[in-house]
Design a protein around this motif. Structure first.
Motif, PDB file in Angstrom:
ATOM      1  N   TYR A 108       0.820  -1.225   0.000  1.00 62.33           N
ATOM      2  CA  TYR A 108       0.000   0.000   0.000  1.00 62.33           C
ATOM      3  C   TYR A 108       0.847   1.266   0.000  1.00 62.33           C
ATOM      4  CZ  TYR A 108      -3.368   3.488   1.497  1.00 62.33           C
ATOM      5  OH  TYR A 108      -4.151   4.604   1.557  1.00 62.33           O
ATOM      6  N   ARG A 109       0.395   2.232  -0.814  1.00 61.27           N
ATOM      7  CA  ARG A 109       0.985   3.574  -0.867  1.00 61.27           C
ATOM      8  C   ARG A 109      -0.155   4.577  -0.838  1.00 61.27           C
ATOM      9  NH1 ARG A 109       4.618   4.887  -5.629  1.00 61.27           N
ATOM     10  NH2 ARG A 109       4.726   6.685  -4.320  1.00 61.27           N
ATOM     11  N   GLN A 110       0.117   5.755  -0.225  1.00 59.50           N
ATOM     12  CA  GLN A 110      -0.911   6.794  -0.146  1.00 59.50           C
ATOM     13  C   GLN A 110      -0.274   8.156  -0.354  1.00 59.50           C
ATOM     14  OE1 GLN A 110      -3.893   6.550   2.919  1.00 59.50           O
ATOM     15  NE2 GLN A 110      -3.799   8.753   3.287  1.00 59.50           N
ATOM     16  N   ARG A 111      -0.959   8.973  -1.150  1.00 56.42           N
ATOM     17  CA  ARG A 111      -0.563  10.373  -1.315  1.00 56.42           C
ATOM     18  C   ARG A 111      -1.696  11.232  -0.789  1.00 56.42           C
ATOM     19  NH1 ARG A 111       0.750  13.383  -6.982  1.00 56.42           N
ATOM     20  NH2 ARG A 111      -1.475  13.043  -7.226  1.00 56.42           N
ATOM     21  N   THR A 112      -1.365  12.079   0.178  1.00 48.51           N
ATOM     22  CA  THR A 112      -2.346  12.991   0.758  1.00 48.51           C
ATOM     23  C   THR A 112      -1.842  14.409   0.568  1.00 48.51           C
ATOM     24  OG1 THR A 112      -2.982  11.343   2.400  1.00 48.51           O
ATOM     25  CG2 THR A 112      -3.591  13.636   2.852  1.00 48.51           C
ATOM     26  N   ASP A 132      -4.836  -0.835  -2.440  1.00 52.60           N
ATOM     27  CA  ASP A 132      -3.423  -0.962  -2.783  1.00 52.60           C
ATOM     28  C   ASP A 132      -2.780   0.412  -2.950  1.00 52.60           C
ATOM     29  OD1 ASP A 132      -1.159  -2.670  -3.374  1.00 52.60           O
ATOM     30  OD2 ASP A 132      -1.310  -1.919  -5.432  1.00 52.60           O
ATOM     31  N   ARG A 133      -3.581   1.390  -3.348  1.00 57.98           N
ATOM     32  CA  ARG A 133      -3.079   2.763  -3.524  1.00 57.98           C
ATOM     33  C   ARG A 133      -4.237   3.713  -3.329  1.00 57.98           C
ATOM     34  NH1 ARG A 133      -3.765   6.112  -7.462  1.00 57.98           N
ATOM     35  NH2 ARG A 133      -4.424   4.487  -8.887  1.00 57.98           N
ATOM     36  N   VAL A 134      -3.961   4.838  -2.663  1.00 58.39           N
ATOM     37  CA  VAL A 134      -4.939   5.905  -2.504  1.00 58.39           C
ATOM     38  C   VAL A 134      -4.248   7.235  -2.742  1.00 58.39           C
ATOM     39  CG1 VAL A 134      -6.263   7.201  -0.768  1.00 58.39           C
ATOM     40  CG2 VAL A 134      -6.576   4.742  -0.970  1.00 58.39           C
ATOM     41  N   GLU A 135      -4.901   8.090  -3.487  1.00 60.73           N
ATOM     42  CA  GLU A 135      -4.472   9.474  -3.636  1.00 60.73           C
ATOM     43  C   GLU A 135      -5.658  10.329  -3.225  1.00 60.73           C
ATOM     44  OE1 GLU A 135      -2.131  10.488  -7.147  1.00 60.73           O
ATOM     45  OE2 GLU A 135      -2.174   8.351  -7.666  1.00 60.73           O
ATOM     46  N   GLU A 136      -5.409  11.273  -2.302  1.00 59.58           N
ATOM     47  CA  GLU A 136      -6.510  12.084  -1.809  1.00 59.58           C
ATOM     48  C   GLU A 136      -6.094  13.532  -1.618  1.00 59.58           C
ATOM     49  OE1 GLU A 136      -7.713  10.194   1.846  1.00 59.58           O
ATOM     50  OE2 GLU A 136      -5.978  10.929   2.929  1.00 59.58           O
ATOM     51  N   VAL A 137      -7.099  14.372  -1.719  1.00 63.73           N
ATOM     52  CA  VAL A 137      -6.940  15.805  -1.473  1.00 63.73           C
ATOM     53  C   VAL A 137      -7.954  16.157  -0.398  1.00 63.73           C
ATOM     54  CG1 VAL A 137      -7.127  18.120  -2.455  1.00 63.73           C
ATOM     55  CG2 VAL A 137      -6.201  16.243  -3.832  1.00 63.73           C
ATOM     56  N   THR A 138      -7.495  16.903   0.608  1.00 64.70           N
ATOM     57  CA  THR A 138      -8.376  17.261   1.715  1.00 64.70           C
ATOM     58  C   THR A 138      -8.632  18.762   1.719  1.00 64.70           C
ATOM     59  OG1 THR A 138      -6.559  17.600   3.278  1.00 64.70           O
ATOM     60  CG2 THR A 138      -7.458  15.365   3.107  1.00 64.70           C
TER      61      THR A 138
END
Length: 128
Positions: A31-35, A106-112
């Motif tokens: 898993y990788r995440q970009r916030t 497996d991967r999430v990219e999110e903008v808050t």
């Protein structure tokens, strides 16, 4: 198959559930995440959630839009967080992700986007 509501509930509200078990339930080993433009690998994500568990008393997730197409997942949700100190943070989150064949993220990219809360909580979505 998971979704963000189930994942965040287990991660932030189910304190009797060990952190690693909650993560393993909803996220792959790769898993990788970009916030908000900053990438974390799985270890960095676990560190982030461990930190949140020390400051978040309860989190309620309200899905506004949710879409699935094969291994693609997208949603727009509101995170309403009650902190241990009684403060509140409300963020709108736009999330795009990929699901593994077993249905975990497996991967999430999110903008808050902060809707309510103290300025110091603006980066709660990526705080370590």
């Amino acid at each position: 198959m998971t979704n963000i509501t189930a994942a965040l509930h287990d991660l932030l509200n189910e304190r009797q559930l060990p952190l690693e078990e909650a993560v393993r339930r909803h996220f792959t080993d790769t898993y990788r995440q970009r916030t908000d433009g900053t990438w974390d690998d799985r270890a960095g994500f676990v560190q982030h959630i461990a930190h949140l568990r020390t400051i978040v008393a309860n989190a309620t997730i309200t899905i506004r839009d949710e879409l699935r197409d094969g291994d693609r997942y997208a949603d727009r949700h509101i995170a309403h967080i009650i902190k241990q100190d009684g403060g509140e943070v409300v963020q709108e989150v736009y999330l795009f992700g990929t699901l593994a064949p077993d249905g975990r993220f497996d991967r999430v990219e999110e903008v808050t986007m902060m809707l309510d809360g103290d300025e110091g909580d603006r980066a709660i979505g990526s705080a370590h």
